[in-house]
Design an enzyme around this catalytic site. Structure first.
Site, PDB file in Angstrom:
ATOM      1  N   LYS A 194     -49.141 -46.239 -77.939  1.00 27.96           N
ATOM      2  CA  LYS A 194     -50.214 -45.390 -78.452  1.00 27.96           C
ATOM      3  C   LYS A 194     -50.585 -45.875 -79.847  1.00 27.96           C
ATOM      4  O   LYS A 194     -49.749 -45.909 -80.748  1.00 27.96           O
ATOM      5  CB  LYS A 194     -49.749 -43.939 -78.500  1.00 27.96           C
ATOM      6  CG  LYS A 194     -50.831 -42.990 -79.010  1.00 27.96           C
ATOM      7  CD  LYS A 194     -50.343 -41.554 -79.013  1.00 27.96           C
ATOM      8  CE  LYS A 194     -51.416 -40.620 -79.507  1.00 27.96           C
ATOM      9  NZ  LYS A 194     -50.930 -39.230 -79.567  1.00 27.96           N
ATOM     10  N   LYS A 231     -52.861 -46.293 -74.737  1.00 29.08           N
ATOM     11  CA  LYS A 231     -53.893 -45.415 -75.287  1.00 29.08           C
ATOM     12  C   LYS A 231     -54.318 -45.919 -76.659  1.00 29.08           C
ATOM     13  O   LYS A 231     -53.434 -46.172 -77.473  1.00 29.08           O
ATOM     14  CB  LYS A 231     -53.322 -44.001 -75.399  1.00 29.08           C
ATOM     15  CG  LYS A 231     -54.308 -42.985 -75.948  1.00 29.08           C
ATOM     16  CD  LYS A 231     -53.682 -41.612 -76.077  1.00 29.08           C
ATOM     17  CE  LYS A 231     -54.708 -40.638 -76.619  1.00 29.08           C
ATOM     18  NZ  LYS A 231     -54.163 -39.324 -76.890  1.00 29.08           N
TER      19      LYS A 231
HETATM   20 ZN   LIG Z   1     -49.329 -35.303 -81.664  1.00 32.87          ZN
END
Ligand SMILES: [Zn+2]
Length: 337
Positions: free
Chosen positions: A205, A258
């Protein structure tokens, strides 16, 4: 592919296979399916509440009754799963709403599983929406500014994950990016008897400007500083592979990259390196860009949305988390005819 097996022109003419539409369909290497889709939804307390997220047309903060309506609509279109984010009434410095047995997400999961037992309910496991300061972990204020505390945060994340499983969540999805959280959550779930509850880890992420609209939707913008001490830098790809390897070793069942569109290389490498179920999260900014351009008549929303999702799938994504999931499900239906 064995390039030597190809004859030279004119024996080989790639355009032959591009002539009839039916033939193009037949030789397609990548296909989108409704089975891949996950719809993120935002829930908050109240009744008959549909609070529009202005930067994400078509996305709302929903009260539980309205949440069931939208989840049912998506489910009827064939979308197999939703990913839940909660917006609590009250935030505090220990994110107590994240693991309260009657917290907003816990209530929503319970209701969804009662009303739509076949719909998979995935819960986002993080603290930022519930923290007064909006960070994903506990914060210690020191002489040199704020520090996000890793290890003490793990206990709270594990508690949140167990509370989601107790409410009936089918999968839990930690998004905080603290080190060791997948292992902590796996241990806690197992100890609580949820050995069969899979973990979908936000493994790679990135600290991304593409999350801008989400912060309005989830009301989770940090009050100070940024998330660069725990989310990854856009400069790094090798590190993403290490993050994924660690999460898998700690017990992740599915790994996520992501954002998606600007990180297709990461998706590709993760899929190639590990070959495990891989999810791509087409984030709020990706959605907002297409919506804004389409509203101006600058892009064909349907064609661009499908092309982006196809690119993620081609890169290696098995699972596509997208705010456009109901539209995509509808489009795929009409395309198949
Ligand atoms: Zn968070």
């Amino acid at each position: 592919m064995n390039a030597a097996a190809l004859g030279p022109f004119p024996a080989h003419r790639p355009r032959r296979l591009r002539q009839p539409a039916a033939l193009r369909r037949m030789v397609a290497e990548t296909r989108l399916s409704v089975d891949q889709l996950v719809l993120p939804l935002f829930v908050r307390a109240g009744r008959r509440l549909r609070h529009p997220v202005t930067s994400m047309p078509g996305v709302f903060q929903l009260s539980p009754d309205e949440l069931v309506k939208d989840a049912r609509h998506a489910h009827e279109l064939g979308v197999p799963a939703v990913l839940l984010f909660g917006i609590p009434d009250r935030k505090d410095a220990t994110a107590s709403g994240a693991y309260a047995a009657k917290g907003i997400v816990q209530q929503a999961v319970h209701l969804l599983k009662k009303e739509l037992p076949d719909l998979l309910v995935i819960t986002d496991v993080c603290l930022c929406e519930y923290m007064s300061h909006g960070h994903c972990g506990l914060v210690e204020q020191g002489p040199r500014g704020a520090r996000i505390l890793n290890d003490p945060t793990l206990k709270l994340l594990a508690r949140a994950a167990v509370s989601h499983a107790e409410a009936g969540a089918d999968l839990v999805a930690p998004s905080d990016m603290m080190d060791g959280r997948v292992g902590a959550i796996r241990t806690a779930l197992d100890q609580a008897g949820f050995t069969e509850t899979p973990i979908l880890a936000y493994a790679a992420k990135y600290a991304s400007a593409f999350y801008g609209p989400f912060r309005e939707a989830a009301e989770s913008a940090p009050k100070f500083g940024d998330r660069r001490s725990y989310q990854m830098a856009a400069t790094n790809a090798e590190e993403a592979l290490r993050e994924v390897a660690l999460d898998l070793r700690e017990g992740a069942d599915i790994v996520m990259v992501k954002p998606a569109l600007a990180y297709l290389d990461i998706l590709r490498r993760v899929k190639q390196e590990f070959g495990c179920p891989t999810a791509a999260y087409a984030v709020s900014g990706e959605y907002a860009m297409v919506k804004a351009a389409a509203a101006n008549g600058w892009l064909d929303e349907r064609a661009v949305t499908l092309e982006c999702l196809l690119a993620m799938t081609r890169a290696g994504a098995d699972i596509l988390i997208t705010y456009a999931a109901p539209d995509v499900a509808r489009w795929l239906r009409t395309d198949a005819r």
